[in-house]
Design a protein around this motif. Sequence first.
Motif, mmCIF file in Angstrom:
data_model
loop_
_atom_site.group_PDB
_atom_site.id
_atom_site.type_symbol
_atom_site.label_atom_id
_atom_site.label_comp_id
_atom_site.label_asym_id
_atom_site.label_seq_id
_atom_site.Cartn_x
_atom_site.Cartn_y
_atom_site.Cartn_z
ATOM 1 N N THR A 185 0.767 -1.235 -0.352
ATOM 2 C CA THR A 185 -0.200 -0.120 -0.316
ATOM 3 C C THR A 185 0.832 1.623 0.079
ATOM 4 N N ASP A 186 2.130 1.472 -0.155
ATOM 5 C CA ASP A 186 3.272 2.046 0.320
ATOM 6 C C ASP A 186 3.760 2.884 -1.529
ATOM 7 N N THR A 187 3.153 1.560 -2.196
ATOM 8 C CA THR A 187 3.943 1.785 -3.587
ATOM 9 C C THR A 187 2.341 2.536 -4.171
ATOM 10 N N LEU A 188 3.046 3.069 -5.608
ATOM 11 C CA LEU A 188 1.720 3.973 -6.472
ATOM 12 C C LEU A 188 0.615 2.759 -7.042
ATOM 13 N N ASP A 189 1.461 1.765 -6.885
ATOM 14 C CA ASP A 189 0.293 1.009 -7.905
ATOM 15 C C ASP A 189 -0.710 0.487 -7.268
ATOM 16 N N GLY A 190 -0.212 0.344 -5.887
ATOM 17 C CA GLY A 190 -0.965 -0.227 -4.291
ATOM 18 C C GLY A 190 -1.570 0.880 -3.997
ATOM 19 N N ARG A 191 -1.366 1.914 -4.068
ATOM 20 C CA ARG A 191 -2.296 3.027 -3.936
ATOM 21 C C ARG A 191 -3.286 3.577 -3.943
ATOM 22 N N VAL A 192 -2.974 3.076 -6.036
ATOM 23 C CA VAL A 192 -3.943 3.551 -7.089
ATOM 24 C C VAL A 192 -5.317 1.700 -6.801
ATOM 25 N N ILE A 193 -4.800 1.049 -6.907
ATOM 26 C CA ILE A 193 -5.444 -0.502 -6.903
ATOM 27 C C ILE A 193 -6.297 -0.102 -5.404
ATOM 28 N N ALA A 194 -6.082 0.232 -4.024
ATOM 29 C CA ALA A 194 -6.411 0.410 -3.057
ATOM 30 C C ALA A 194 -7.892 1.433 -3.312
ATOM 31 N N TYR A 195 -7.569 2.536 -3.820
ATOM 32 C CA TYR A 195 -7.777 4.034 -4.478
ATOM 33 C C TYR A 195 -9.631 3.127 -5.387
ATOM 34 N N LEU A 196 -9.213 1.850 -5.984
ATOM 35 C CA LEU A 196 -10.203 1.676 -7.083
ATOM 36 C C LEU A 196 -10.962 0.234 -6.256
ATOM 37 N N MET A 197 -10.847 -0.201 -5.130
ATOM 38 C CA MET A 197 -11.671 -0.410 -4.580
ATOM 39 C C MET A 197 -12.374 -0.023 -4.035
ATOM 40 N N GLN A 198 -12.118 0.801 -3.068
ATOM 41 C CA GLN A 198 -13.160 2.068 -2.374
ATOM 42 C C GLN A 198 -14.192 3.002 -3.589
#
Length: 290
Positions: A185-198
């Motif tokens: 969740t600290d990486t760019l792609d991890g943060r984007v995916i977390a946002y998309l899931m929400q």
Amino acid sequence: METDVYLTADRFPLVRDIGTNRVEQVYTHPDRLLDYDVFVFVAEGSMQVVEEGREYVIGAGEHLFLKKGLRHWGLPQTAPGTSWYWIHFNSAADDKRMNYADHPPLPVLDYFFPDHYEYRFPMPKHGTSLFHRTLKERLDLLLADYMNKKPHRMTRVSLQAYLLFMELKQASLPPSASPDTGRSTDTLDGRVIAYLMQHMEEDYDSGKLAAHMNLNYSYLSAAFKKLTGRSILEVHTRLRMNRAIELMRTSSMPVSELSERLGYKNPFYFSRVFKKTTGESPSAYRNQFY
């Protein structure tokens, strides 16, 4: 020079042979050029190997993958008392007829799609992990099956070797990886995916995402594609279709209600997107459930 050994998702590696050895004198690894890949695990002592000029010292509890077509050899530096296991195998990753992607499906997109298995992935070249603590016992069982000449012996052994390699690959992932996304969740792609899931039940809004990430969208989009092999919009769409599949599995919700639930104002458009993504219409997909 590419030295990583790759496996593929659609075909398991075909084991050529498996063995173990122990030396009581200083040992020199043979000078070889092989047409198959090699997995080595050192149980005791340490082994010295050079692959195309790069030296590796495999300590006790460590592994090394050697790539086919590359010369490897050794110096008289493998310590007396060293014992090791090897697996010789052929992978489909170099099949020129296939156009394998270098990015596996994101864990959050794990429902089947037409291109789901068309990717390859590198094995961790050299190292150790908590998994390696049980690797000797696993290899002893695999070797026993290899020596037991039952029907379909090589197929069973190859499948077991594939599972072992997959578990070794999993053990090499960073501890910060999220169990839901496979990304930190600290990486760019991890943060984007977390946002998309929400926000999977909403229309995609690139402006809101860029503002949330505090980044220029063009940069964000290009960086995400490079890291994952997929566009942000494609991931958002697949997340929505996965949510639709979950709702189909757990409810009798009609397509019109599914569409509305997922933020699609037009159920016909939702059905077109679903079919383009999964290869089947929502009704046909649902009819496969028992």
